[in-house]
Design a protein around this motif. Structure first.
Motif: not given
Length: 151
Positions: A57-62
């Motif tokens: 999984w790729m997690l990208r988050m602010a």
């Protein structure tokens, strides 16, 4: 569900707090699955963006950060209300303990009936990732500050 990694570290709590406050400089070294980290509000350090791989999984988050008065507890919440439905918060804590500290990293997830399906592809890799991060912090020397860490 709450996933927790708790580890006694041979460094003062303030060293861990300083490391986390300067995470933009050390994020890529902290774990090989880390991709990027940026404070989105400059010196205020209350809003950041991160990207990392957890299993496949790729997690990208602010995320928005709220800290305790002494800075030893930081609670981070996704900026997106939709993301908060499944990932309400994560926290980092550095408690003084003996000559060092106890580092506690918690992640709250709401996965419902998907939890069993995600165990091998996401949850087990997430637990391993959190252990690896704690191991890295355990290797910090005492009493140096983050400024003394390799660049």
């Amino acid at each position: 569900m709450i996933i927790e990694e708790s580890r006694a570290l041979p460094v003062p709590a303030d060293t861990i707090v300083e490391f986390l406050e300067k995470l933009d400089a050390y994020y890529l070294d902290w774990h090989p699955d880390h991709i990027s980290f940026d404070w989105l509000d400059g010196g205020r350090r209350e809003h950041f963006y991160f990207a990392e791989r957890i299993g496949g999984w790729m997690l990208r988050m602010a995320m928005r950060v709220t800290r305790s008065g002494d800075g030893r507890i930081a609670v981070c919440q996704p900026s997106s209300a939709i993301a908060r439905l499944v990932f309400p918060w994560m926290s980092f804590e550095a408690r003084s303990e003996g000559d060092g500290c106890r580092y506690i990293h918690r992640i709250k997830l709401r996965l419902g009936p998907l939890r069993p399906l995600l165990e091998s592809t996401f949850l087990a890799p997430l637990r391993r990732h959190m252990r690896d991060e704690a191991e890295y912090l355990a290797q910090l020397q005492t009493p140096p500050t983050v400024a003394q860490l390799p660049q």
